[in-house]
Motif scaffolding. Structure first.
Motif, PDB file in Angstrom:
ATOM      1  N   MET A 497      49.162 -13.811 -36.385  1.00 53.83           N
ATOM      2  CA  MET A 497      50.437 -13.284 -35.565  1.00 53.83           C
ATOM      3  C   MET A 497      51.117 -14.759 -34.993  1.00 53.83           C
ATOM      4  SD  MET A 497      50.627 -10.170 -35.396  1.00 53.83           S
ATOM      5  CE  MET A 497      51.337  -9.732 -33.752  1.00 53.83           C
ATOM      6  N   LYS A 498      50.666 -16.028 -35.228  1.00 54.19           N
ATOM      7  CA  LYS A 498      51.640 -17.064 -34.929  1.00 54.19           C
ATOM      8  C   LYS A 498      52.557 -17.560 -36.029  1.00 54.19           C
ATOM      9  CE  LYS A 498      51.147 -21.783 -33.463  1.00 54.19           C
ATOM     10  NZ  LYS A 498      50.330 -23.079 -33.225  1.00 54.19           N
ATOM     11  N   HIS A 499      51.874 -17.869 -36.988  1.00 48.06           N
ATOM     12  CA  HIS A 499      52.799 -18.442 -38.053  1.00 48.06           C
ATOM     13  C   HIS A 499      53.526 -17.074 -38.860  1.00 48.06           C
ATOM     14  CE1 HIS A 499      49.716 -21.808 -37.638  1.00 48.06           C
ATOM     15  NE2 HIS A 499      50.920 -22.457 -37.908  1.00 48.06           N
ATOM     16  N   ASN A 500      53.014 -16.034 -38.840  1.00 46.59           N
ATOM     17  CA  ASN A 500      53.732 -14.991 -39.730  1.00 46.59           C
ATOM     18  C   ASN A 500      54.351 -14.069 -38.592  1.00 46.59           C
ATOM     19  OD1 ASN A 500      51.331 -15.586 -41.903  1.00 46.59           O
ATOM     20  ND2 ASN A 500      53.467 -15.850 -42.568  1.00 46.59           N
ATOM     21  N   GLY A 501      54.048 -14.376 -37.492  1.00 46.32           N
ATOM     22  CA  GLY A 501      54.521 -13.220 -36.513  1.00 46.32           C
ATOM     23  C   GLY A 501      55.685 -13.902 -35.544  1.00 46.32           C
ATOM     24  N   VAL A 502      55.296 -14.773 -34.618  1.00 47.18           N
ATOM     25  CA  VAL A 502      56.211 -15.266 -33.470  1.00 47.18           C
ATOM     26  C   VAL A 502      57.039 -16.617 -34.135  1.00 47.18           C
ATOM     27  CG1 VAL A 502      55.141 -14.438 -31.874  1.00 47.18           C
ATOM     28  CG2 VAL A 502      54.540 -16.891 -32.428  1.00 47.18           C
ATOM     29  N   VAL A 503      56.496 -17.449 -35.314  1.00 48.42           N
ATOM     30  CA  VAL A 503      57.007 -18.650 -35.587  1.00 48.42           C
ATOM     31  C   VAL A 503      58.362 -18.300 -36.446  1.00 48.42           C
ATOM     32  CG1 VAL A 503      56.915 -20.497 -37.350  1.00 48.42           C
ATOM     33  CG2 VAL A 503      54.998 -19.980 -35.557  1.00 48.42           C
ATOM     34  N   PRO A 504      58.443 -17.115 -37.111  1.00 47.33           N
ATOM     35  CA  PRO A 504      59.631 -16.748 -37.817  1.00 47.33           C
ATOM     36  C   PRO A 504      60.793 -16.672 -36.721  1.00 47.33           C
ATOM     37  CG  PRO A 504      58.228 -15.664 -38.816  1.00 47.33           C
ATOM     38  CD  PRO A 504      57.369 -16.564 -37.665  1.00 47.33           C
ATOM     39  N   ILE A 505      60.505 -15.903 -35.670  1.00 46.75           N
ATOM     40  CA  ILE A 505      61.618 -15.977 -34.479  1.00 46.75           C
ATOM     41  C   ILE A 505      61.597 -17.232 -33.975  1.00 46.75           C
ATOM     42  CG2 ILE A 505      62.117 -14.294 -32.646  1.00 46.75           C
ATOM     43  CD1 ILE A 505      59.804 -12.423 -33.653  1.00 46.75           C
ATOM     44  N   VAL A 506      60.708 -18.158 -33.765  1.00 46.54           N
ATOM     45  CA  VAL A 506      60.956 -19.310 -33.089  1.00 46.54           C
ATOM     46  C   VAL A 506      61.862 -19.926 -33.758  1.00 46.54           C
ATOM     47  CG1 VAL A 506      59.802 -21.293 -32.438  1.00 46.54           C
ATOM     48  CG2 VAL A 506      58.832 -19.335 -31.702  1.00 46.54           C
TER      49      VAL A 506
END
Length: 608
Positions: A497-506
């Motif tokens: 949920m970090k690298h494939n969840g929020v990071v794309p939006i970051v």
């Protein structure tokens, strides 16, 4: 611009939602504030009095009290208060008093209402707080599942001896045990039963624990509310309540749990960190963050509020370590600025974070001075690691001489990355575009930030490379409306949920900020600012923000669930833990992110 406003503007740029304002509007709003100084113990306003405006703490600490005198909030720098009264009839519904010498900024009533009525970011931010100033500290509205001790309930079999039960209680350091027949919950035994029925009553400790247990005690389900616990405990004068689901014991709530819950607040942790005398004291403060995470998530706070409050603690810990370092080493030979990047820089820390930081030094620094700053960096980075903010795996820390340099060198770094955007330059620029001052001379960064945003935005090749870099992390979308989960290893069948969840939006938010020369480092603030600046369409911004909210909140809820089960929080979510409804909406959110990534890639490709 009036030079006297520059410190106010610099401060407001670190405060949400003011950090979303365009530069000219920010300057106008800054001019509306009045500066007020208060001595320790002095009241800012009293319940029932007309409010003169919205208050913002620049320095110091303020306690907010109900009319009864009960303290409901202890607030520190960058916190606002008074909005509840302004949202009603303009009368204070609480009493506010400073607890130490403080400097407050006051925004007049008319300006506050203008901002809330005309700017969505302000309306969303302050409307969330209306009527909920003590929501996260109000255990009556919390679910029982959020109030249970994180460890699994300790239990004994009904046929076990009283002595075995007593030994279990001693070894586990608990004051009660569930009693089971097979998997079925049948009773509870407490230390009071041991005292009254065994020691005072003379029962044989070799007898079965079923002789002293309370059979079929009153219990609650995980979905019950904290008010149910309070009412039962007060009415029946008991201190332990089993939590039962489908006949199985799933937890135990005690008076100690209630006390512990009420004792945890972000303001209290910030205060404790600011007063810590040692690294061990600071580590004791940060050890309470997982419990705070559970409390904040259980209070249905928005994800950007949760991560902001958690990041505030990291900021305070960092500044306290800087003060400890200066106390040990003496005053710095030249002005310096400690900055954070990564999730701390974006004010997006969760229950698990490493450290990413750097030092900018005044250009007057000499080679002889560098030993001081290397020693300062080591003290602070070692302290952060001891407090749970582990060393950066990529060595993006002030202890690395590369990231402890005079301002002129930092200017050269950014110029070089922008002029020759190879893969390493893209990676470094991505990290460093999230820089945020934490402690020291903030003006050392201001010129660099303006120059870098302008230079980067005007270099189409650099922007194109940054866009390409932002598309490397993709949402975990699989075929046939499924998810692309991790295929092997410890986290098999989970989503990162970090690298494939929020990071794309970051990454998208960073590109929008670069294209629009927008100053906010926080991702949600960047998306809002991009919408206001016309960098992305209103409909695209709305869709992406809603998708981000869902993904980020799902990530936090999963971390809170892990903490409640006695595990350390991480970023890995099993889709099977979600309902069909939740999985469907999460996948739809990932589709929105993928669509926005495609739009960015196509737009840059067309311009190239």
């Amino acid at each position: 611009m009036n030079p006297s406003l520059e410190p106010v503007i610099a401060f407001l740029q670190t405060v949400h939602p003011y950090d979303t304002l365009p530069q000219d509007e920010l300057a106008r709003v800054a001019g509306s504030f009045s500066r007020r100084e208060y001595q320790s113990g002095e009241e800012v306003y009293h319940a029932g009095e007309p409010l003169k405006g919205l208050y913002l703490i620049k320095r110091g600490s303020v306690e907010v009290m109900e009319p009864s005198g009960q303290v409901i909030s202890l607030l520190g720098p960058r916190n606002s208060f008074g909005e509840r009264g302004l949202a009603r009839d303009g009368l204070a519904v609480t009493t506010a008093r400073v607890t130490e010498d403080s400097v407050l900024l006051m925004l007049p009533v008319a300006e506050y209402r203008h901002l809330v009525s005309t700017l969505p970011a302000f309306e969303r931010f302050f409307s969330r707080g209306r009527g909920t100033e003590n929501k996260t500290g109000d255990l009556t509205v919390q679910k029982v599942s959020d109030l249970m001790a994180s460890r699994k309930p300790i239990a004994v079999a009904a046929g076990d001896s009283i002595r075995v039960a007593a030994q279990k209680m001693r070894d586990a350091r608990v004051s009660s045990l569930g009693v089971l027949e097979g998997e079925r919950f049948v009773g509870i035994v407490t230390t009071r039963d041991m005292t009254n029925k065994v020691l005072a009553g003379g029962l044989d400790p070799a007898g079965p624990v079923s002789e002293i247990m309370t059979p079929d005690p009153i219990s609650l389900s995980p979905e019950s509310l904290g008010s149910d616990i309070l009412h039962i405990m007060l009415e029946r004068r008991i201190g332990h309540l089993p939590v039962v689901e489908a006949g199985r014991l799933v937890g135990m709530v005690t008076q100690t749990d209630l006390t512990r819950f009420q004792a945890v607040s972000s303001a209290q942790l910030v205060r404790d960190a600011s007063m810590a005398d040692s690294v061990a004291d600071l580590a004791a403060v940060t050890a309470r963050i997982p419990k705070l995470l559970v409390q904040l998530v259980g209070g249905n706070n928005a994800h950007e509020v949760v991560t902001r409050l958690i990041t505030d603690i990291a900021d305070t810990v960092t500044r306290r370590l800087l003060a400890m370092a200066e106390a040990q080493l003496g005053p710095a030979p030249v002005p310096y600025l400690w900055l954070a990047c990564g999730s701390q820089g974006r004010q997006e820390q969760t229950g698990v974070s490493d450290q990413d930081n750097c030092l900018m030094l005044d250009d007057a620094v000499t080679e002889a001075d560098m030993a001081y700053f290397h020693a300062l960096a080591k003290i602070v980075c070692d302290g952060l690691d001891a407090c749970g903010y582990v060393y950066c795996p990529g060595d993006m820390m002030a202890t690395n001489p590369r990231w402890c340099q005079p301002v002129r060198v930092w200017h050269d770094y950014f110029r070089g990355w922008i002029a020759k955007p190879d893969p390493m330059a893209q990676m470094l620029a991505s990290v460093m575009f999230d820089l945020r001052p934490i402690g020291g001379q903030a003006s050392l960064f201001k010129t660099l930030q303006h120059e870098t945003l302008d230079m980067a935005a005007r270099n189409s090749i650099f922007v194109a490379h940054m866009v390409a870099n932002s598309l490397k992390h993709t949402p975990p979308l699989g075929l046939l409306r499924g998810f692309a989960t991790i295929r092997s290893g410890e986290h098999k069948n989970h989503i990162d949920m970090k690298h494939n969840g929020v990071v794309p939006i970051v990454d998208l938010g960073r590109v929008y900020a670069l294209v629009g020369q927008l100053e906010p480092a926080n991702t949600r603030a960047r998306l809002l600012a991009a919408e206001n600046a016309g960098v992305i369409s209103q409909s695209g911004a709305r869709d992406l923000i809603e998708a981000y909210d869902l993904i980020a909140e799902t990530r936090l809820e999963n971390q809170a669930r892990l903490v409640r089960s006695g595990r350390k929080p991480d970023n890995f979510l099993a889709p099977s833990d979600l309902s069909d409804f939740e999985r469907s909406h999460l996948r739809d959110a990932f589709v929105v992110v993928r669509t926005m990534q495609s739009a960015v890639g196509q737009a840059r490709g067309a311009k190239g």
